[in-house]
Write a protein that holds these residues in place. Structure first.
Motif, PDB file in Angstrom:
ATOM      1  N   SER A   1     -16.961  38.858 -21.313  1.00 43.69           N
ATOM      2  CA  SER A   1     -18.373  38.417 -22.144  1.00 43.69           C
ATOM      3  C   SER A   1     -18.023  38.440 -23.445  1.00 43.69           C
ATOM      4  O   SER A   1     -17.472  39.320 -24.158  1.00 43.69           O
ATOM      5  N   PRO A   2     -18.825  37.266 -24.225  1.00 45.05           N
ATOM      6  CA  PRO A   2     -18.770  37.188 -25.703  1.00 45.05           C
ATOM      7  C   PRO A   2     -19.255  38.501 -26.433  1.00 45.05           C
ATOM      8  O   PRO A   2     -20.391  38.928 -25.813  1.00 45.05           O
ATOM      9  N   VAL A   3     -18.636  38.865 -27.413  1.00 46.60           N
ATOM     10  CA  VAL A   3     -19.521  40.007 -28.206  1.00 46.60           C
ATOM     11  C   VAL A   3     -20.044  39.154 -29.470  1.00 46.60           C
ATOM     12  O   VAL A   3     -19.615  38.547 -30.335  1.00 46.60           O
ATOM     13  N   THR A   4     -21.764  39.375 -29.166  1.00 41.53           N
ATOM     14  CA  THR A   4     -22.288  38.590 -30.202  1.00 41.53           C
ATOM     15  C   THR A   4     -23.082  39.228 -31.086  1.00 41.53           C
ATOM     16  O   THR A   4     -23.739  38.912 -32.264  1.00 41.53           O
ATOM     17  N   HIS A   5     -23.115  40.775 -30.981  1.00 33.91           N
ATOM     18  CA  HIS A   5     -23.627  41.566 -32.067  1.00 33.91           C
ATOM     19  C   HIS A   5     -22.797  42.878 -31.888  1.00 33.91           C
ATOM     20  O   HIS A   5     -22.117  43.328 -30.724  1.00 33.91           O
ATOM     21  N   ARG A   6     -23.112  43.799 -32.965  1.00 32.78           N
ATOM     22  CA  ARG A   6     -22.207  44.905 -32.730  1.00 32.78           C
ATOM     23  C   ARG A   6     -23.482  46.202 -32.904  1.00 32.78           C
ATOM     24  O   ARG A   6     -24.381  46.210 -33.593  1.00 32.78           O
ATOM     25  N   ALA A   7     -23.156  47.108 -32.069  1.00 29.66           N
ATOM     26  CA  ALA A   7     -23.947  48.160 -31.927  1.00 29.66           C
ATOM     27  C   ALA A   7     -23.048  49.440 -31.894  1.00 29.66           C
ATOM     28  O   ALA A   7     -22.060  49.376 -30.651  1.00 29.66           O
ATOM     29  N   TRP A   8     -23.238  50.609 -32.471  1.00 32.14           N
ATOM     30  CA  TRP A   8     -22.356  51.606 -32.096  1.00 32.14           C
ATOM     31  C   TRP A   8     -22.217  52.405 -30.737  1.00 32.14           C
ATOM     32  O   TRP A   8     -21.183  52.443 -30.080  1.00 32.14           O
ATOM     33  N   ASP A   9     -23.283  52.357 -29.963  1.00 32.06           N
ATOM     34  CA  ASP A   9     -23.332  52.858 -28.504  1.00 32.06           C
ATOM     35  C   ASP A   9     -22.350  51.933 -27.742  1.00 32.06           C
ATOM     36  O   ASP A   9     -22.174  52.396 -26.698  1.00 32.06           O
ATOM     37  N   GLU A  10     -22.457  50.794 -28.040  1.00 34.20           N
ATOM     38  CA  GLU A  10     -21.803  49.721 -27.312  1.00 34.20           C
ATOM     39  C   GLU A  10     -20.452  49.628 -27.459  1.00 34.20           C
ATOM     40  O   GLU A  10     -19.614  48.560 -26.728  1.00 34.20           O
ATOM     41  N   GLU A  11     -20.036  50.120 -28.449  1.00 35.66           N
ATOM     42  CA  GLU A  11     -18.423  50.008 -28.972  1.00 35.66           C
ATOM     43  C   GLU A  11     -17.611  50.855 -28.201  1.00 35.66           C
ATOM     44  O   GLU A  11     -16.442  50.824 -28.495  1.00 35.66           O
ATOM     45  N   TRP A  12     -18.304  51.804 -27.510  1.00 32.79           N
ATOM     46  CA  TRP A  12     -17.433  52.792 -26.881  1.00 32.79           C
ATOM     47  C   TRP A  12     -17.448  53.007 -25.201  1.00 32.79           C
ATOM     48  O   TRP A  12     -18.800  52.744 -24.884  1.00 32.79           O
ATOM     49  N   ILE A  13     -16.502  53.115 -24.511  1.00 31.56           N
ATOM     50  CA  ILE A  13     -16.368  53.347 -23.141  1.00 31.56           C
ATOM     51  C   ILE A  13     -15.864  54.866 -23.022  1.00 31.56           C
ATOM     52  O   ILE A  13     -15.104  55.478 -23.623  1.00 31.56           O
TER      53      ILE A  13
END
Length: 228
Positions: A45-57
């Motif tokens: 999926s394309p990365v369209t925005h950046r959010a800290w919580d979504e940067e990590w798994i």
């Protein structure tokens, strides 16, 4: 030998170009390198925005079962699209260590982006024993603020050297929280910033492009000696 990092085919959602992607590996708290389990049946999926919580798994070690947050796998297509690589969140991380071998707790990651600089700092902090590293509640004047129990950190990926004000603000934040502080800068430090850091006993590190933090003052040298 352990299972090597997984490689899957990733299709760009914008131009349709296909790429071979190999999962990066990171060190578990037990010392075993693990890589996120990729999902070959999933779609990027394309990365369209950046959010800290979504940067990590969360990647769970197959050897000891510990789960740790690591950067979400991404792939940059030549067309300019950044793709989020599909992962299998239910599967444990894949081992890369040969039986009986010893792997240091800190591993460097090449720094190409501001996100890489943060990752390099997190890896180093874990080598110091700080496992629960998170985004700091209070955002610094520049860069990214990180925190773990007993320590506050500033990661500065700016092109200009960190200023004396940057160092003083980090120190004041640490004093308010009764914690230690550490500064990581990609471009180094102004001369007066180094002087003030020495007076305040603030460890200064310069992030090399290889991802290795280099101590820039005596406080940092002493702290570096405690790393795994």
């Amino acid at each position: 030998m352990g299972v090597m990092s997984e490689t899957i085919s990733v299709c760009c959602t914008a131009c349709g170009r296909r790429h071979r992607y190999t999962a990066p590996s990171y060190p578990c708290v037990c010392g075993q390198p693990v890589a996120p389990a990729l999902d070959p049946e999933g779609s990027a999926s394309p990365v369209t925005h950046r959010a800290w919580d979504e940067e990590w798994i969360t990647v769970r070690c197959a050897a000891c079962g510990a789960g740790s947050p690591w950067p979400r796998p991404e792939l940059g297509c030549p067309c300019g699209t950044v793709l989020c690589v599909p992962v299998d969140a239910t599967a444990p991380g894949r081992s890369e260590r040969a039986p009986g071998s010893r792997v240091p707790a800190h591993r460097a990651v090449p720094i190409r982006t501001a996100r890489d600089a943060v990752t390099a700092a997190v890896l180093y902090l874990r080598g110091l024993g700080h496992r629960d590293v998170r985004r700091a509640d209070q955002r610094p004047l520049s860069g990214v603020g990180l925190a773990a129990p007993g320590i506050v950190v500033q990661v500065d990926p700016a092109a200009d050297p960190a200023s004396v004000r940057d160092v003083e603000c980090l120190w004041l934040t640490a004093m308010a929280e009764s914690a230690r502080c550490v500064y990581f800068s990609l471009a180094g430090y102004a001369a007066d910033a180094r002087v003030r850091a020495d007076l305040l006993d603030v460890p200064l590190f310069v992030l090399e492009r290889t991802g290795v933090p280099r101590p820039a003052n005596a406080s940092a040298v002493a702290l570096d000696a405690t790393a795994d």
